[in-house]
Structures are given as C-alpha cells and as structure tokens.
Design a protein around this motif. Structure first.
Motif, PDB file in Angstrom:
ATOM      1  N   LEU A 198      14.231  19.154 -11.201  1.00  0.00           N
ATOM      2  CA  LEU A 198      14.606  17.811 -10.835  1.00  0.00           C
ATOM      3  C   LEU A 198      15.305  17.580  -9.568  1.00  0.00           C
ATOM      4  O   LEU A 198      15.323  16.788  -8.776  1.00  0.00           O
ATOM      5  N   SER A 199      15.997  18.785  -9.088  1.00  0.00           N
ATOM      6  CA  SER A 199      16.805  18.645  -7.907  1.00  0.00           C
ATOM      7  C   SER A 199      16.005  19.021  -6.886  1.00  0.00           C
ATOM      8  O   SER A 199      16.411  18.428  -5.631  1.00  0.00           O
ATOM      9  N   THR A 200      14.683  19.241  -7.065  1.00  0.00           N
ATOM     10  CA  THR A 200      13.626  19.398  -5.840  1.00  0.00           C
ATOM     11  C   THR A 200      12.714  18.120  -5.708  1.00  0.00           C
ATOM     12  O   THR A 200      11.884  18.332  -5.048  1.00  0.00           O
ATOM     13  N   MET A 201      13.031  17.275  -6.847  1.00  0.00           N
ATOM     14  CA  MET A 201      12.155  15.993  -6.815  1.00  0.00           C
ATOM     15  C   MET A 201      12.823  14.883  -6.509  1.00  0.00           C
ATOM     16  O   MET A 201      13.915  14.734  -6.436  1.00  0.00           O
ATOM     17  N   LYS A 202      11.870  13.866  -6.446  1.00  0.00           N
ATOM     18  CA  LYS A 202      12.485  12.488  -5.900  1.00  0.00           C
ATOM     19  C   LYS A 202      11.916  11.420  -6.935  1.00  0.00           C
ATOM     20  O   LYS A 202      10.753  11.566  -7.321  1.00  0.00           O
ATOM     21  N   PRO A 203      12.499  10.308  -7.285  1.00  0.00           N
ATOM     22  CA  PRO A 203      11.876   9.301  -8.168  1.00  0.00           C
ATOM     23  C   PRO A 203      10.713   8.515  -7.211  1.00  0.00           C
ATOM     24  O   PRO A 203      10.762   8.425  -6.127  1.00  0.00           O
ATOM     25  N   TYR A 204       9.760   8.297  -8.199  1.00  0.00           N
ATOM     26  CA  TYR A 204       8.785   7.343  -7.466  1.00  0.00           C
ATOM     27  C   TYR A 204       9.298   6.134  -6.768  1.00  0.00           C
ATOM     28  O   TYR A 204      10.072   5.271  -6.998  1.00  0.00           O
ATOM     29  N   LYS A 205       8.672   6.070  -5.324  1.00  0.00           N
ATOM     30  CA  LYS A 205       9.267   4.930  -4.809  1.00  0.00           C
ATOM     31  C   LYS A 205       8.290   3.845  -4.502  1.00  0.00           C
ATOM     32  O   LYS A 205       7.097   4.083  -3.839  1.00  0.00           O
ATOM     33  N   PRO A 206       8.266   2.577  -5.030  1.00  0.00           N
ATOM     34  CA  PRO A 206       7.266   1.924  -4.868  1.00  0.00           C
ATOM     35  C   PRO A 206       7.237   1.114  -3.657  1.00  0.00           C
ATOM     36  O   PRO A 206       8.184   1.325  -2.819  1.00  0.00           O
ATOM     37  N   GLY A 207       5.845   0.729  -3.063  1.00  0.00           N
ATOM     38  CA  GLY A 207       6.001   0.008  -1.854  1.00  0.00           C
ATOM     39  C   GLY A 207       6.557  -1.406  -1.742  1.00  0.00           C
ATOM     40  O   GLY A 207       7.095  -1.822  -2.709  1.00  0.00           O
ATOM     41  N   ARG A 208       6.602  -1.826  -0.664  1.00  0.00           N
ATOM     42  CA  ARG A 208       7.470  -3.065  -0.429  1.00  0.00           C
ATOM     43  C   ARG A 208       6.669  -4.280  -0.986  1.00  0.00           C
ATOM     44  O   ARG A 208       5.577  -4.189  -1.034  1.00  0.00           O
ATOM     45  N   SER A 209       7.386  -5.172  -1.693  1.00  0.00           N
ATOM     46  CA  SER A 209       6.926  -6.493  -1.936  1.00  0.00           C
ATOM     47  C   SER A 209       6.548  -7.289  -1.067  1.00  0.00           C
ATOM     48  O   SER A 209       7.099  -7.195   0.153  1.00  0.00           O
ATOM     49  N   THR A 210       5.599  -8.449  -1.392  1.00  0.00           N
ATOM     50  CA  THR A 210       5.256  -9.438  -0.366  1.00  0.00           C
ATOM     51  C   THR A 210       6.613 -10.395  -0.027  1.00  0.00           C
ATOM     52  O   THR A 210       6.490 -10.437   1.001  1.00  0.00           O
ATOM     53  N   GLU A 211       7.303 -10.450  -1.287  1.00  0.00           N
ATOM     54  CA  GLU A 211       8.398 -11.363  -0.651  1.00  0.00           C
ATOM     55  C   GLU A 211       9.444 -10.695   0.162  1.00  0.00           C
ATOM     56  O   GLU A 211       9.953 -11.137   1.126  1.00  0.00           O
ATOM     57  N   GLU A 212       9.539  -9.431   0.045  1.00  0.00           N
ATOM     58  CA  GLU A 212      10.457  -8.579   0.691  1.00  0.00           C
ATOM     59  C   GLU A 212       9.945  -8.671   2.365  1.00  0.00           C
ATOM     60  O   GLU A 212      10.785  -8.562   3.326  1.00  0.00           O
ATOM     61  N   VAL A 213       8.587  -8.415   2.508  1.00  0.00           N
ATOM     62  CA  VAL A 213       8.059  -8.517   3.767  1.00  0.00           C
ATOM     63  C   VAL A 213       8.227  -9.464   4.435  1.00  0.00           C
ATOM     64  O   VAL A 213       8.681  -9.805   5.549  1.00  0.00           O
ATOM     65  N   LYS A 214       8.074 -10.829   3.751  1.00  0.00           N
ATOM     66  CA  LYS A 214       8.189 -12.329   4.188  1.00  0.00           C
ATOM     67  C   LYS A 214       9.518 -12.361   4.682  1.00  0.00           C
ATOM     68  O   LYS A 214       9.571 -12.804   5.923  1.00  0.00           O
ATOM     69  N   LYS A 215      10.467 -11.976   4.072  1.00  0.00           N
ATOM     70  CA  LYS A 215      11.756 -11.947   4.511  1.00  0.00           C
ATOM     71  C   LYS A 215      12.129 -11.213   5.471  1.00  0.00           C
ATOM     72  O   LYS A 215      12.815 -11.957   6.509  1.00  0.00           O
ATOM     73  N   ALA A 216      11.701  -9.978   5.398  1.00  0.00           N
ATOM     74  CA  ALA A 216      12.068  -9.179   6.593  1.00  0.00           C
ATOM     75  C   ALA A 216      11.507  -9.337   8.035  1.00  0.00           C
ATOM     76  O   ALA A 216      12.187  -9.358   9.182  1.00  0.00           O
ATOM     77  N   TYR A 217      10.269 -10.068   8.053  1.00  0.00           N
ATOM     78  CA  TYR A 217       9.763 -10.448   9.260  1.00  0.00           C
ATOM     79  C   TYR A 217       9.390 -11.780   9.396  1.00  0.00           C
ATOM     80  O   TYR A 217       8.645 -12.168  10.466  1.00  0.00           O
ATOM     81  N   ARG A 218      10.009 -12.730   8.668  1.00  0.00           N
ATOM     82  CA  ARG A 218      10.041 -14.107   8.665  1.00  0.00           C
ATOM     83  C   ARG A 218       8.542 -14.465   8.833  1.00  0.00           C
ATOM     84  O   ARG A 218       8.073 -15.249   9.748  1.00  0.00           O
ATOM     85  N   LEU A 219       8.120 -13.971   7.779  1.00  0.00           N
ATOM     86  CA  LEU A 219       6.426 -14.566   7.838  1.00  0.00           C
ATOM     87  C   LEU A 219       6.156 -15.535   6.579  1.00  0.00           C
ATOM     88  O   LEU A 219       6.831 -15.497   5.671  1.00  0.00           O
ATOM     89  N   ASP A 220       5.355 -16.383   6.972  1.00  0.00           N
ATOM     90  CA  ASP A 220       4.919 -17.412   5.829  1.00  0.00           C
ATOM     91  C   ASP A 220       3.883 -16.922   4.657  1.00  0.00           C
ATOM     92  O   ASP A 220       3.755 -17.146   3.554  1.00  0.00           O
TER      93      ASP A 220
END
Length: 364
Positions: A7-29
């Motif tokens: 487990l010390s050589t592994m990483k947890p699954y990292k989900p992609g960015r959500s639509t709401e997160e991207v909207k907020k980060a880039y000020r998109l409608d």
C-alpha cells in the motif's frame, strides 16, 4: 497500523473534476463532462417512469440473489441462472475474482495500457504481474501465451479495450482461448459490449460452453445509463460462479439498483438507439482526426483516444477552460493523448470546436 507493505507504493483512486468544480474554477456557465464514458442520452424512459412511481420497503434487506434480474439475464443470454454473478459495478467483480484466486504464490497477465483495476487488485493481493504492451493498438495475444508459466492463475482481457477502444477479432480471440491451459481463468471484461457495431463481432458468452475457464463481465453503467446505481454482472460456468459467490459480500447490490437494472433490460430499443447515435458521432471524430492529421485509435466504444499537440495534461486543461472535461492520457498510460467520451451531436460540435482552437494555439 500493520498495513500491507504494497500500500505504501500505491495511491487512492483520484476522481476527475466535477462540473460544478470546473464552473467555479473557470467562471463558466456551462460545462460538459466527457471524461467518464457515461451515456449522454441518460437512461431508458421506462426506467425514469418506474422511478417516479415506485415505492420500496427501505427497512428490508435487498434480495441477495437478485431473483428477478437474474431470471431476466439468464433468459437474455440463454444461460442457467446459476451462471450469473452480480457486483457493485463490474469493478467489484474484478475485486472478487482477485480476492478469490490471487496471492503472492501466483501470477497474472494483463494488457497495458488498459483498465487499471486489474493491476490495482493484483498488487493488493501480492500476485506477480506481467503487463503485455499493446501491439499495433491491440492486445498482443501471442505474447500473452508466451508469458504463461506454471503459476499463472488469471489472464485479463479488456474487449473492447479501455482506454483505446480497440476490439479483438473473434477468430483471434478463439485461437487464443484454445491455447490457454484449462486451469487458468480468462476474464473477458466487456463493459462496452453494447456499443460495438462491427458486424463480425460475436457474443463471447456463447463461448462459455466451449471454454469453461472463461468468465464474461458486463455492466449497466455504460450503455444502459445507470452508472450511479453501481451494478454489473458476470457470466461463467456455474462451477466458477459458485466459488466466487463464497467471496462476494451478501447484499452487495441494493434493492433499487436491482429493480432499476431489471426494468432497463425491458427496453432494447433504447440500447439500439444509443448504439446508432454513438456510432454516427464516433464517425465524426474519425473524420475530424483524419482532416486534422492527428492520430486517433480505432474505437468500438463510446469514447475515443485522440492525439493532442504537446502535453496531455496541458491539452486537458485547455479544454477545461473552454468548458469540456476530458481525461488526460497521462493518467491512463497514454501520454500525448486525451480520452474523450462521445457525447450528443451538440456536445461533440462544441468539443471539436474547442479542439480546433487547441490545434491552432499549438500551430497545428
């Protein structure tokens, strides 16, 4: 804590960015998610109607046998009901198979790049792993055979393959299975089966009687549009399924998921529609790649793996800024490419316009 050392050589699954997160980060409608190979047409209308009018006893445990769904799938695939295993998505079935068979004394073979959960689970169980690179964009089945040793327990085959979308011709698959020793389990992961349009492609479930050492994985998460319900299934010989059921957690599928999947099976017209619409839009991507002189893997799925100028993370970020979430190939073992879920006609038009801007920025 006495964690497994691996487990010390592994990483947890990292989900992609959500639509709401991207909207907020880039000020998109408006943001379109084309990163997780979900069905852009949703689910069958019969499922939506069922959900709007159903009531269930929430205090009662699920039917751990999945009786109704099991009967419908057995009829659909012309198999015995004892030949079906349910999972909380096909991901869980991969975990069940790995837990039941793999340990530090055995060896497993898989393609690369491919679905990462094969290697992920094998590492947790301590198995020796041999990853066979794709050859000419396809599984190198001859090298699979060459990698077999007296400790090989499982061979993983992703067909069509994720993230490339490539399909193994039937004659090559059958020739391969004929050469695999009977004591080795061959897992045919077919999450995207419903999207295949190759007229020569055959249903591999029909091969189980001839090759009792195979197990076929399918899911309701893709073409059926039921990803949030997390339900997948496997079909294999009753001997194999019985052993795997010893590992499966009881009540691993909730009541609503089983009921919804059962309802979805009643609407073949919806799947046919999605297959046809997806195939037409897939051709758009193929034409676009040809016109722009960029490489795209030949796909039989609802996604394409397309070459990008420069770094894949940078290209993904560029498309994010224009409101389109795609999957960087750097996370998939395919640097220099992005994986794009095939959306609706409108979604694809916007994505291809943004992709054109990306090419122009890079002088392509």
């Amino acid at each position: 804590m006495q964690w497994k050392k691996v487990l010390s050589t592994m990483k947890p699954y990292k989900p992609g960015r959500s639509t709401e997160e991207v909207k907020k980060a880039y000020r998109l409608d408006k943001v379109v998610k084309l990163a997780s190979n979900e069905n852009p047409y949703g689910c069958a209308s019969t499922v939506a109607e069922f959900l709007s009018g159903t009531t269930m006893p929430f205090e009662i445990y699920p039917d751990g046998h999945g009786t109704t769904l099991r009967a419908k799938l057995a009829e659909k695939h012309d198999v015995d009901e004892s030949s079906i295993l349910f999972g909380n998505g096909s991901d869980e079935i991969i975990s069940i198979i790995s837990r039941a068979i793999l340990d530090e004394k055995v060896h497993t073979i898989m393609p690369t790049p491919s679905f990462p959960q094969y290697a992920h689970n094998a590492k947790i169980e301590g198995a020796e792993i041999t990853e066979i690179p794709l050859k000419d964009e396809h599984h190198d089945l001859n090298d699979f055979i060459g990698a077999i040793n007296d400790r090989t327990a499982i061979i993983w085959v992703c067909n069509p393959n994720n993230p490339t979308g490539s399909l193994i011709p039937n004659d090559e698959l059958e020739s391969f299975l004929e050469r695999v020793p009977e004591n080795i389990l061959v897992v045919l992961d077919e999450a995207y089966y419903e999207y295949v349009t190759d007229p020569d492609h055959a249903d591999s479930i029909a091969l189980i009687d001839r090759f009792p050492n195979i197990i076929v994985l399918r899911t309701f998460s893709k073409a059926y549009g039921l990803a949030s319900f997390r339900i997948g299934y496997a079909v294999g010989s009753s001997v194999i399924i019985t052993e795997l059921n010893k590992v499966r957690n009881p009540f691993n599928n909730n009541t609503l998921a089983v009921a919804v999947a059962s309802k979805a099976l009643e609407d073949d017209a919806f799947i046919d529609m999605c297959r046809k619409l997806n195939a037409a839009q897939r051709e758009r991507y193929k034409t676009f790649a040809s016109e722009k002189r960029i490489h795209m893997f030949d796909s039989e799925t609802n996604f394409v793996l397309m070459e990008v100028p420069g770094d894949a993370d940078g290209a993904s970020e560029f498309l994010l800024k224009h409101g389109y979430i795609v999957r960087s190939g750097n996370a998939l073992g395919t640097p220099g490419y992005v994986r794009i879920t095939i959306g609706t006609e409108e979604q694809n038009t916007g994505l291809l316009q943004a992709f054109t801007l990306l090419l122009q920025e890079k002088g392509r």
